[in-house]
Design a protein around this motif. Structure first.
Motif, PDB file in Angstrom:
ATOM      1  N   PHE A  85      -3.333  -4.839  -7.810  1.00 19.07           N
ATOM      2  CA  PHE A  85      -3.182  -6.279  -7.556  1.00 19.07           C
ATOM      3  C   PHE A  85      -3.106  -6.538  -6.065  1.00 19.07           C
ATOM      4  CE2 PHE A  85      -1.907  -6.725 -11.985  1.00 19.07           C
ATOM      5  CZ  PHE A  85      -2.474  -7.953 -12.299  1.00 19.07           C
ATOM      6  N   PHE A  86      -3.704  -7.636  -5.634  1.00 16.47           N
ATOM      7  CA  PHE A  86      -3.616  -8.050  -4.239  1.00 16.47           C
ATOM      8  C   PHE A  86      -3.745  -9.565  -4.165  1.00 16.47           C
ATOM      9  CE2 PHE A  86      -7.971  -6.929  -5.184  1.00 16.47           C
ATOM     10  CZ  PHE A  86      -8.731  -7.962  -4.643  1.00 16.47           C
ATOM     11  N   GLY A  90      -1.969 -10.881   1.875  1.00 19.81           N
ATOM     12  CA  GLY A  90      -0.937  -9.922   1.513  1.00 19.81           C
ATOM     13  C   GLY A  90      -1.096  -8.621   2.278  1.00 19.81           C
ATOM     14  N   ASP A  91      -0.175  -7.710   2.045  1.00 24.74           N
ATOM     15  CA  ASP A  91      -0.244  -6.411   2.711  1.00 24.74           C
ATOM     16  C   ASP A  91      -0.421  -5.286   1.694  1.00 24.74           C
ATOM     17  OD1 ASP A  91       2.241  -6.450   1.561  1.00 24.74           O
ATOM     18  OD2 ASP A  91       3.314  -5.825   3.355  1.00 24.74           O
ATOM     19  N   GLU A  92      -0.973  -5.621   0.541  1.00 21.42           N
ATOM     20  CA  GLU A  92      -1.149  -4.621  -0.509  1.00 21.42           C
ATOM     21  C   GLU A  92      -2.129  -3.539  -0.070  1.00 21.42           C
ATOM     22  OE1 GLU A  92      -0.326  -8.664  -2.302  1.00 21.42           O
ATOM     23  OE2 GLU A  92      -1.828  -7.919  -0.917  1.00 21.42           O
ATOM     24  N   VAL A  93      -2.085  -2.429  -0.757  1.00 16.27           N
ATOM     25  CA  VAL A  93      -2.920  -1.268  -0.439  1.00 16.27           C
ATOM     26  C   VAL A  93      -4.406  -1.611  -0.505  1.00 16.27           C
ATOM     27  CG1 VAL A  93      -2.972  -0.321  -2.798  1.00 16.27           C
ATOM     28  CG2 VAL A  93      -3.174   1.214  -0.831  1.00 16.27           C
ATOM     29  N   ALA A  94      -4.801  -2.554  -1.333  1.00 18.09           N
ATOM     30  CA  ALA A  94      -6.214  -2.914  -1.462  1.00 18.09           C
ATOM     31  C   ALA A  94      -6.835  -3.275  -0.121  1.00 18.09           C
ATOM     32  CB  ALA A  94      -6.374  -4.075  -2.441  1.00 18.09           C
ATOM     33  N   TRP A  95      -6.056  -3.903   0.763  1.00 18.52           N
ATOM     34  CA  TRP A  95      -6.590  -4.327   2.055  1.00 18.52           C
ATOM     35  C   TRP A  95      -6.935  -3.148   2.952  1.00 18.52           C
ATOM     36  CZ3 TRP A  95      -8.352  -9.048   2.337  1.00 18.52           C
ATOM     37  CH2 TRP A  95      -7.843 -10.000   1.454  1.00 18.52           C
ATOM     38  N   ARG A  96      -6.454  -1.959   2.609  1.00 15.89           N
ATOM     39  CA  ARG A  96      -6.815  -0.749   3.359  1.00 15.89           C
ATOM     40  C   ARG A  96      -7.883   0.060   2.633  1.00 15.89           C
ATOM     41  NH1 ARG A  96      -1.411  -1.411   3.595  1.00 15.89           N
ATOM     42  NH2 ARG A  96      -0.903   0.148   2.047  1.00 15.89           N
ATOM     43  N   LEU A  97      -8.199  -0.316   1.390  1.00 10.15           N
ATOM     44  CA  LEU A  97      -9.138   0.465   0.586  1.00 10.15           C
ATOM     45  C   LEU A  97     -10.537  -0.127   0.487  1.00 10.15           C
ATOM     46  CD1 LEU A  97      -6.858   1.479  -2.423  1.00 10.15           C
ATOM     47  CD2 LEU A  97      -7.533   2.881  -0.459  1.00 10.15           C
ATOM     48  N   ALA A  98     -10.647  -1.420   0.691  1.00  9.72           N
ATOM     49  CA  ALA A  98     -11.950  -2.073   0.531  1.00  9.72           C
ATOM     50  C   ALA A  98     -12.143  -3.081   1.649  1.00  9.72           C
ATOM     51  CB  ALA A  98     -12.031  -2.765  -0.833  1.00  9.72           C
ATOM     52  N   PRO A  99     -13.392  -3.364   1.978  1.00  9.25           N
ATOM     53  CA  PRO A  99     -13.656  -4.340   3.042  1.00  9.25           C
ATOM     54  C   PRO A  99     -13.140  -5.738   2.678  1.00  9.25           C
ATOM     55  CG  PRO A  99     -15.659  -3.143   2.460  1.00  9.25           C
ATOM     56  CD  PRO A  99     -14.615  -2.775   1.461  1.00  9.25           C
TER      57      PRO A  99
END
Length: 181
Positions: A85-86, A90-99
């Protein structure tokens, strides 16, 4: 003499109207598959759409299996491309995993279980599937009233403390003029 008068419900409600914001923003959960180029993305998208169109097909499971088999993204491949979830900003992990462009497209999607059109990213082309969407929830005045009352009380206490401090400093200067020189 420096205590603030009790905050009326009308004043509290007026303050809340100034700062009102969602209790929780829109959040999505998505999966992605990164491939090398647009041709690979179009071919894979066609395969996914055919498989999902079959009666009784589980779109998310099909997409996840394809991510395990075909995604070039080492960080999410073993989890079936799951970005968890993102939310926007936010600062979720998704923002570091995908463009960012991939995540913004997922956030803009209102339908779950569909394969996106190919999305260009800095390291390849992505296919995305939003698997869950949770709309923003608005915080009510009743939900926020106690926390807001405490915030306003702290602000008022700080202002009262500043006023007392200023008066004490002024009194000290009057009593001991030689100290202020």
């Amino acid at each position: 003499s420096h205590q603030a008068p009790p905050l009326s419900d009308a004043a509290l409600r007026a303050r809340w109207e100034q700062i009102k914001r969602p209790a929780r923003p829109v959040r999505v959960r998505a999966r992605h598959i990164r491939v090398a180029d647009a041709a690979d993305a179009e071919a894979l998208r066609g395969e996914l759409l055919d498989a999902i169109a079959r009666p009784g097909a589980d779109a998310e499971a099909i997409f996840a299996a394809a991510a395990v088999r075909k995604s070039l993204d080492d960080r999410t491949r073993e989890r079936g491309g799951d970005l968890l979830f993102f939310s926007r900003g936010g600062d979720e992990v998704a923002w570091r995993l995908a463009p960012r462009s991939v995540l913004e497209a997922a956030l803009a999607t209102h339908v779950t279980g569909q394969v996106s059109l190919p999305l260009e990213g800095p390291e390849g082309v992505h296919l995305v599937m939003v698997t869950d969407r949770r709309d923003a929830t608005q915080q009510t005045f009743e939900d926020a009233a106690n926390a807001l009352r405490a915030t306003v009380a702290r602000e008022q206490a700080g202002l009262a403390r500043d006023a007392v401090e200023a008066e004490l400093l002024e009194s000290m200067e009057d009593l001991f003029p030689h100290l202020s020189q």
